[in-house]
Scaffold this motif. Sequence first.
Motif, PDB file in Angstrom:
ATOM      1  N   LEU A  75     -39.916 -29.716 -22.738  1.00 22.89           N
ATOM      2  CA  LEU A  75     -40.457 -31.046 -23.027  1.00 22.89           C
ATOM      3  C   LEU A  75     -41.952 -31.110 -22.711  1.00 22.89           C
ATOM      4  CD1 LEU A  75     -39.817 -34.048 -23.777  1.00 22.89           C
ATOM      5  CD2 LEU A  75     -39.520 -34.450 -21.322  1.00 22.89           C
ATOM      6  N   TYR A  76     -42.736 -31.511 -23.688  1.00 20.07           N
ATOM      7  CA  TYR A  76     -44.155 -31.793 -23.444  1.00 20.07           C
ATOM      8  C   TYR A  76     -44.293 -33.245 -22.999  1.00 20.07           C
ATOM      9  CZ  TYR A  76     -49.212 -31.627 -24.129  1.00 20.07           C
ATOM     10  OH  TYR A  76     -50.573 -31.667 -23.935  1.00 20.07           O
ATOM     11  N   HIS A  77     -43.747 -34.176 -23.773  1.00 25.25           N
ATOM     12  CA  HIS A  77     -43.625 -35.542 -23.272  1.00 25.25           C
ATOM     13  C   HIS A  77     -42.611 -36.341 -24.069  1.00 25.25           C
ATOM     14  CE1 HIS A  77     -47.328 -36.405 -25.972  1.00 25.25           C
ATOM     15  NE2 HIS A  77     -46.321 -37.033 -26.572  1.00 25.25           N
ATOM     16  N   THR A  78     -42.078 -37.358 -23.410  1.00 28.91           N
ATOM     17  CA  THR A  78     -41.273 -38.390 -24.050  1.00 28.91           C
ATOM     18  C   THR A  78     -42.196 -39.568 -24.303  1.00 28.91           C
ATOM     19  OG1 THR A  78     -39.384 -37.713 -22.693  1.00 28.91           O
ATOM     20  CG2 THR A  78     -39.216 -39.831 -23.854  1.00 28.91           C
ATOM     21  N   ALA A  79     -42.220 -40.063 -25.538  1.00 29.99           N
ATOM     22  CA  ALA A  79     -43.169 -41.121 -25.902  1.00 29.99           C
ATOM     23  C   ALA A  79     -42.439 -42.445 -26.113  1.00 29.99           C
ATOM     24  CB  ALA A  79     -43.932 -40.726 -27.157  1.00 29.99           C
ATOM     25  N   ASP A  97     -53.467 -52.768 -11.836  1.00 32.41           N
ATOM     26  CA  ASP A  97     -53.205 -53.552 -10.626  1.00 32.41           C
ATOM     27  C   ASP A  97     -52.383 -52.774  -9.608  1.00 32.41           C
ATOM     28  OD1 ASP A  97     -54.623 -55.638 -11.718  1.00 32.41           O
ATOM     29  OD2 ASP A  97     -52.858 -56.792 -12.328  1.00 32.41           O
ATOM     30  N   GLU A  98     -51.432 -51.990 -10.089  1.00 31.82           N
ATOM     31  CA  GLU A  98     -50.534 -51.243  -9.201  1.00 31.82           C
ATOM     32  C   GLU A  98     -51.066 -49.852  -8.867  1.00 31.82           C
ATOM     33  OE1 GLU A  98     -47.646 -52.433  -7.805  1.00 31.82           O
ATOM     34  OE2 GLU A  98     -48.305 -54.362  -8.655  1.00 31.82           O
ATOM     35  N   ARG A  99     -52.239 -49.516  -9.400  1.00 38.30           N
ATOM     36  CA  ARG A  99     -52.851 -48.207  -9.168  1.00 38.30           C
ATOM     37  C   ARG A  99     -51.890 -47.062  -9.534  1.00 38.30           C
ATOM     38  NH1 ARG A  99     -57.643 -48.796  -6.377  1.00 38.30           N
ATOM     39  NH2 ARG A  99     -57.962 -50.819  -5.392  1.00 38.30           N
ATOM     40  N   ILE A 100     -51.273 -47.195 -10.673  1.00 35.26           N
ATOM     41  CA  ILE A 100     -50.346 -46.172 -11.157  1.00 35.26           C
ATOM     42  C   ILE A 100     -51.151 -44.970 -11.650  1.00 35.26           C
ATOM     43  CG2 ILE A 100     -48.666 -45.643 -12.974  1.00 35.26           C
ATOM     44  CD1 ILE A 100     -47.801 -48.614 -12.761  1.00 35.26           C
ATOM     45  N   PRO A 101     -50.850 -43.779 -11.151  1.00 33.35           N
ATOM     46  CA  PRO A 101     -51.603 -42.598 -11.585  1.00 33.35           C
ATOM     47  C   PRO A 101     -51.331 -42.273 -13.058  1.00 33.35           C
ATOM     48  CG  PRO A 101     -50.386 -42.170  -9.541  1.00 33.35           C
ATOM     49  CD  PRO A 101     -49.868 -43.450 -10.093  1.00 33.35           C
ATOM     50  N   VAL A 102     -52.383 -42.130 -13.825  1.00 29.88           N
ATOM     51  CA  VAL A 102     -52.245 -41.705 -15.214  1.00 29.88           C
ATOM     52  C   VAL A 102     -53.023 -40.398 -15.377  1.00 29.88           C
ATOM     53  CG1 VAL A 102     -52.016 -44.086 -16.011  1.00 29.88           C
ATOM     54  CG2 VAL A 102     -54.253 -42.979 -16.087  1.00 29.88           C
ATOM     55  N   VAL A 103     -52.641 -39.611 -16.387  1.00 27.89           N
ATOM     56  CA  VAL A 103     -53.305 -38.317 -16.588  1.00 27.89           C
ATOM     57  C   VAL A 103     -54.185 -38.316 -17.830  1.00 27.89           C
ATOM     58  CG1 VAL A 103     -51.551 -37.026 -15.345  1.00 27.89           C
ATOM     59  CG2 VAL A 103     -51.299 -37.375 -17.807  1.00 27.89           C
ATOM     60  N   GLY A 121     -42.414 -33.546 -13.072  1.00 26.97           N
ATOM     61  CA  GLY A 121     -43.325 -32.867 -13.978  1.00 26.97           C
ATOM     62  C   GLY A 121     -43.118 -33.115 -15.451  1.00 26.97           C
ATOM     63  N   ASN A 122     -42.204 -34.004 -15.814  1.00 26.34           N
ATOM     64  CA  ASN A 122     -41.985 -34.333 -17.220  1.00 26.34           C
ATOM     65  C   ASN A 122     -43.089 -35.250 -17.729  1.00 26.34           C
ATOM     66  OD1 ASN A 122     -39.232 -33.097 -17.519  1.00 26.34           O
ATOM     67  ND2 ASN A 122     -38.764 -34.611 -15.929  1.00 26.34           N
ATOM     68  N   GLY A 123     -43.674 -34.890 -18.858  1.00 31.17           N
ATOM     69  CA  GLY A 123     -44.719 -35.721 -19.436  1.00 31.17           C
ATOM     70  C   GLY A 123     -44.169 -37.017 -19.996  1.00 31.17           C
ATOM     71  N   HIS A 175     -41.269 -41.100 -30.319  1.00 34.93           N
ATOM     72  CA  HIS A 175     -41.288 -39.676 -30.649  1.00 34.93           C
ATOM     73  C   HIS A 175     -41.074 -38.843 -29.404  1.00 34.93           C
ATOM     74  CE1 HIS A 175     -45.691 -40.267 -29.753  1.00 34.93           C
ATOM     75  NE2 HIS A 175     -45.606 -39.036 -29.280  1.00 34.93           N
ATOM     76  N   VAL A 176     -40.702 -37.609 -29.636  1.00 37.50           N
ATOM     77  CA  VAL A 176     -40.557 -36.619 -28.572  1.00 37.50           C
ATOM     78  C   VAL A 176     -41.449 -35.440 -28.938  1.00 37.50           C
ATOM     79  CG1 VAL A 176     -38.996 -35.058 -27.368  1.00 37.50           C
ATOM     80  CG2 VAL A 176     -38.195 -37.329 -28.041  1.00 37.50           C
ATOM     81  N   HIS A 177     -42.233 -35.003 -27.972  1.00 38.42           N
ATOM     82  CA  HIS A 177     -43.155 -33.878 -28.195  1.00 38.42           C
ATOM     83  C   HIS A 177     -42.634 -32.696 -27.394  1.00 38.42           C
ATOM     84  CE1 HIS A 177     -47.629 -32.922 -29.135  1.00 38.42           C
ATOM     85  NE2 HIS A 177     -46.929 -31.804 -29.041  1.00 38.42           N
TER      86      HIS A 177
END
Length: 268
Positions: A75-79, A97-103, A121-123, A175-177
Motif C-alpha cells: 500500500l502506498y496510500h488509501t485516499a 488546530d489539533e496540530r495533526i502531523p501531515v507529510v 506506516g500506512n499512507g 482511490h487506492v494507490h
Amino acid sequence: MHGISFAMTTPTRVSRIGLKARDTATVAEYYKKILGLVELSRGPNVVVLGAGQRPLMEIAQSNSAKEDDPRSAGLYHTAFLLPSRADLARWTRFAIDERIPVVGSADHFVSEAIYLTDPEGNGVEIYADRPREGWRWNGRFVNMGTEQLDVPGLLGELKPDDAWKGAPDGSVIGHVHLRVGDAGAAEEWWNGEMGFDTVQSLGGSAVFLSTGGYHHHIGANSWQSRGAGPRDDQRTGLAWVELESETATAETEKHDPWGTAIRTVPAA
C-alpha cells in the motif's frame, strides 16, 4: 445531505480496504480521531470503520506480523474522498488546530489533497475533487499534476461557525494507490484482468487507472519498490482491496502480479 461523488457512479469503484496491523486498537483509534471514522463493528481480532453506515476499512490484528517494508509491493496510500471542498477545508482547519502531523499537500488539478501516515506506516490521503467539468483531457489521458496547495484559498471556504464533526456521510475511499515492482506490468494486469482504463502514466514509474472516466480509482507506482517480488503476507499493511461492480453477480478475488488480493463484489 451530500450527493454521491462522481467516483462512486462509475461501473467499478473502490468499496473497502483491509489492513493487517500489529496493534489494531491504536491504528483504529488513529482513523477515528484523525479522520472521524466511526466504529461499525468489532470482533475478537478485527475492527470495521466507516462513514455514516458505509464500511470503509477492516483492520485485522496480527500479533506475529513483521513490520511493513516500504520497498516491497503493498500500500502506498488509501485516499479518503470527502464530499466537498468545504469538507476538506473543515478538516484542514481541524488539523491545524489539533496540530495533526501531515507529510505533504498538493493541488493535483483534478483534486486537492493532504497526506499523512498512520501509526504503522500506512499512507493516508484526504482529498476533495474539483468539479469534473473542469478536468482537462488530452485524448484518453487526464491532466493531473502536482502543485502547491492553496491553503489560504481552501480555508476561505469556511464560514465562522464551520467545524469539523467527523467524516461526513458520503465520505468514501475514492482511490487506492499501490506500491508495485513494475508500473508497466501493473498497467497490463489492470487493463487485461480488471478492465480498467489507463488515464495517466508517468514515465514508466507510475500509472493511474479508472473506470467510467474518473481521474483514478487505482494508482500504482514503483518509486520506492522497483523490482519488488511477491508480497510477504506475514507483514503488516495492505491485506486486500475490495471493489464494487455494477456488473458483478458474485464475489470474486484475483491477485495482481505481486500477490495483492483484489476482490470484486456486486454493487449494493
